[in-house]
Design a protein around this motif. Structure first.
Motif, short mmCIF file in Angstrom:
data_model
loop_
_atom_site.label_atom_id
_atom_site.label_comp_id
_atom_site.label_asym_id
_atom_site.label_seq_id
_atom_site.Cartn_x
_atom_site.Cartn_y
_atom_site.Cartn_z
N HIS A 65 0.75 -1.11 -0.06
CA HIS A 65 0.07 -0.06 0.09
C HIS A 65 0.76 1.16 0.06
CE1 HIS A 65 -2.69 3.07 1.35
NE2 HIS A 65 -3.77 2.21 0.88
N GLU A 66 0.87 2.12 -0.92
CA GLU A 66 1.52 3.33 -1.08
C GLU A 66 1.80 3.92 -0.09
OE1 GLU A 66 2.19 6.93 -4.27
OE2 GLU A 66 0.52 5.59 -4.68
N GLU A 67 0.66 4.78 0.52
CA GLU A 67 0.76 5.41 1.85
C GLU A 67 1.49 5.05 2.88
OE1 GLU A 67 -1.65 5.40 0.18
OE2 GLU A 67 -2.22 7.30 -0.77
N MET A 68 1.31 3.63 3.05
CA MET A 68 2.06 2.95 4.26
C MET A 68 3.64 2.62 3.93
SD MET A 68 3.06 -0.59 4.29
CE MET A 68 3.88 -1.49 5.68
N VAL A 69 3.99 2.30 2.68
CA VAL A 69 5.20 2.37 2.25
C VAL A 69 5.91 3.76 2.33
CG1 VAL A 69 6.88 1.71 0.22
CG2 VAL A 69 4.78 0.27 0.90
N LYS A 98 -3.56 7.36 18.26
CA LYS A 98 -4.38 6.85 17.40
C LYS A 98 -5.07 5.62 17.77
CE LYS A 98 -2.92 7.31 13.25
NZ LYS A 98 -4.08 8.37 12.49
N LEU A 99 -4.47 4.61 18.63
CA LEU A 99 -5.33 3.70 19.06
C LEU A 99 -6.21 3.90 20.08
CD1 LEU A 99 -2.50 0.79 19.10
CD2 LEU A 99 -4.30 1.07 17.49
N ALA A 100 -6.04 4.85 20.78
CA ALA A 100 -6.98 5.38 21.76
C ALA A 100 -8.18 5.66 21.12
CB ALA A 100 -6.34 6.42 22.82
N GLU A 101 -8.03 6.56 19.88
CA GLU A 101 -9.01 6.99 19.24
C GLU A 101 -9.88 5.92 18.48
OE1 GLU A 101 -7.36 9.82 16.64
OE2 GLU A 101 -6.73 11.07 18.19
N TYR A 254 -8.61 -4.53 12.76
CA TYR A 254 -8.17 -3.57 11.67
C TYR A 254 -9.05 -4.15 10.43
CZ TYR A 254 -4.56 -2.14 14.85
OH TYR A 254 -4.29 -1.66 15.74
N GLY A 255 -10.28 -4.07 10.41
CA GLY A 255 -11.13 -4.14 9.27
C GLY A 255 -11.52 -5.61 8.89
N ARG A 256 -11.10 -6.77 9.49
CA ARG A 256 -10.87 -7.98 8.85
C ARG A 256 -12.48 -8.35 8.61
NH1 ARG A 256 -9.11 -10.39 4.95
NH2 ARG A 256 -7.29 -9.59 5.52
N THR A 257 -13.17 -8.10 9.71
CA THR A 257 -14.49 -8.65 9.82
C THR A 257 -15.62 -7.72 9.14
OG1 THR A 257 -15.03 -7.82 11.98
CG2 THR A 257 -14.34 -9.89 11.61
N THR A 320 -1.62 2.82 7.92
CA THR A 320 -2.41 1.63 7.61
C THR A 320 -3.89 2.12 8.07
OG1 THR A 320 -0.56 0.20 7.68
CG2 THR A 320 -2.92 -0.77 7.83
N ILE A 321 -3.67 2.48 9.43
CA ILE A 321 -5.11 2.74 10.00
C ILE A 321 -6.00 4.02 9.23
CG2 ILE A 321 -6.13 3.82 12.05
CD1 ILE A 321 -3.90 2.23 13.61
N ASP A 322 -5.07 5.13 8.96
CA ASP A 322 -5.94 5.95 7.94
C ASP A 322 -6.51 5.50 6.89
OD1 ASP A 322 -5.00 8.01 10.04
OD2 ASP A 322 -3.26 8.40 8.91
N ALA A 323 -5.64 4.60 6.11
CA ALA A 323 -6.15 4.02 4.73
C ALA A 323 -7.28 3.14 4.98
CB ALA A 323 -4.98 3.36 4.38
#
Length: 441
Positions: A65-69, A98-101, A254-257, A320-323
């Protein structure tokens, strides 16, 4: 021999080097990867494969993923390591905030490590420190890692054979495995498996319970998906005994479900939540996040990880979280609904499909012998692991990478990058249908 005249590497070259220099490992998919992008990987012989397993549910934002890289590259140019538990690091604190959010409810403070196994073990240490108790209840068929401590929580002898776990204060209760349930007599689900946790606590522990550890969807058990109300009952059983609920989101997070977290489907906020896999889209990182009151039970030096909270991995995780929140989780939900309907159709169409189940883009097909012996309560047919292996091999020959697992080694696992399109899913479903036809013939 110069670099210009050196012959290009082949799949056989890589495989031979593995055999000579690597300790024996599980290479079930056996596709040497040279490069990967999006939902595709390419081997050293130039073959391209559609990947619907994403490295055991890791590259949730797609390969490369471009932004992550870019985020990882930017941090690499600054510095790579300073040990985040000796030196404060902005990428680390940014990710913790960010995780707290994004984590459920009042979960606030995080500890960073390297893997899901470490996250689970750290969560158990924290629960013991906070409660002052030692005993843990986990689930039969559950999976929480392969180190000695996490193996004690894992409810599957195939992972433990000849390697005795070190945690002695662990008891196991029945899993919410509706397809092979021995508690509901083949009738409607009564969540009796949740009641079994109370039975195990009352009969197999010594009134010293620190935590109950469960997965929202049991990945290695075969994408076993709990019924409505199950997780709430488990939480109540723990809290009524002044114990904590640890929900292992290593594979479901992280979105898997189709939601950011597996627990979001059940309206439950755990006391401690281990995470890993999709957190940094392939870079090694794990975390466990807890309520502030629980987290503050750790004192300085109680727990430490030299590489945990690596700034490069943390920068990648933030991107990754932003994406994921920028539309990828929505795509997982939408495509997961479509895929669920298609897999249900396969269940109706083929006798070898005992059950289709799962949430979002975490879906499984349990394969059975249609003319085999029935289960103990006449609720399911005999597991067909050899058939599943043939299907898996046929898919690989058709350049589809799909997972194969489950407690009985008979579950086809759809866990693709969450960026996958419906057209790509259609290709994988049609390939699966062709595989069923081929192995039946």
């Amino acid at each position: 021999m110069s670099e210009q005249t050196r012959p290009p590497l082949s799949n056989q070259d890589v495989e031979s080097s593995y055999d000579e220099y690597m300790m024996p490992i599980w290479k079930s998919l056996d596709v040497p990867i040279k490069r990967a992008e999006g939902c595709y990987v390419e081997d050293y012989d130039g073959n391209e494969y559609l990947d619907v397993f994403s490295g055991i549910s890791v590259t949730n934002a797609g390969h490369g993923h471009e932004e992550m890289v870019d985020a990882a590259h930017e941090q690499l140019d600054e510095y790579i390591h300073g040990c985040s538990y000796l030196h404060p690091s902005k990428p680390v604190s940014d990710l913790a905030e960010k995780l707290a959010e994004v984590t459920p409810g009042d979960l606030k403070k995080s500890f960073f490590c390297n893997s899901g196994t470490e996250a689970v073990e750290g969560a158990v240490k924290l629960a013991r420190k906070y409660t002052g108790s030692k005993e843990i209840v986990a689930l039969e068929m559950g999976f929480h890692g392969r180190t000695l401590g996490s193996l004690a929580l894992t409810g599957n002898k195939s992972y433990k054979s000849e390697m005795a776990p070190t945690l002695n204060d662990v008891a196991h209760a029945a899993p919410p495995y509706a397809y092979r349930c021995q508690m509901c007599d083949g009738g409607p689900c009564s969540t009796a498996c949740a009641d079994d946790i109370e039975r195990v606590i009352d009969t197999h522990t010594a009134d010293d319970l620190a935590a109950v550890v469960v997965e929202p969807v049991m990945g290695e058990a075969g994408l076993v998906t709990p019924p409505e109300g199950w997780l709430s009952k488990v939480q109540s059983a723990a809290h009524e005994r002044d114990a904590l609920l640890i929900v292992d989101e290593v594979q479901t997070g992280y979105g898997r479900t189709g939601e950011m977290w597996g627990v979001d489907h059940y309206g439950v906020v755990p006391d401690i939540m281990p995470q890993a896999k999709g957190i940094a889209n392939g870079l090694p990182l794990g975390a466990f996040t807890a309520r502030e009151e629980v987290a503050d039970a750790f004192e300085s030096g109680d727990h430490l990880s030299t590489f945990g909270g690596n700034p490069v991995a943390c920068a990648a995780a933030g991107a990754t979280i932003d994406a994921l929140q920028g539309g990828i989780v929505d795509n997982a939900r939408e495509q997961g609904e479509w895929l669920g309907e298609e897999l249900n159709a396969l269940e109706s169409e083929y006798d070898v499909v005992g059950e289709a189940r799962g949430l979002g883009l975490m879906r499984g097909l349990e394969l059975v012998h249609p003319d085999g012996d029935t289960g103990p309560m006449d609720v399911a047919s005999e597991p067909a692991p050899k058939l599943a292996k043939k299907v898996n091999d046929h898919l690989r020959e058709e350049q589809i990478i799909m997972g194969l697992g489950g407690f009985h080694k008979n579950v086809m696992r759809f866990q693709p990058p969450l960026t996958i399109s419906q057209a790509q899913l259609e290709e994988s479903v049609e390939a699966l249908r062709d595989a069923f036809d081929a192995v039946s013939a």
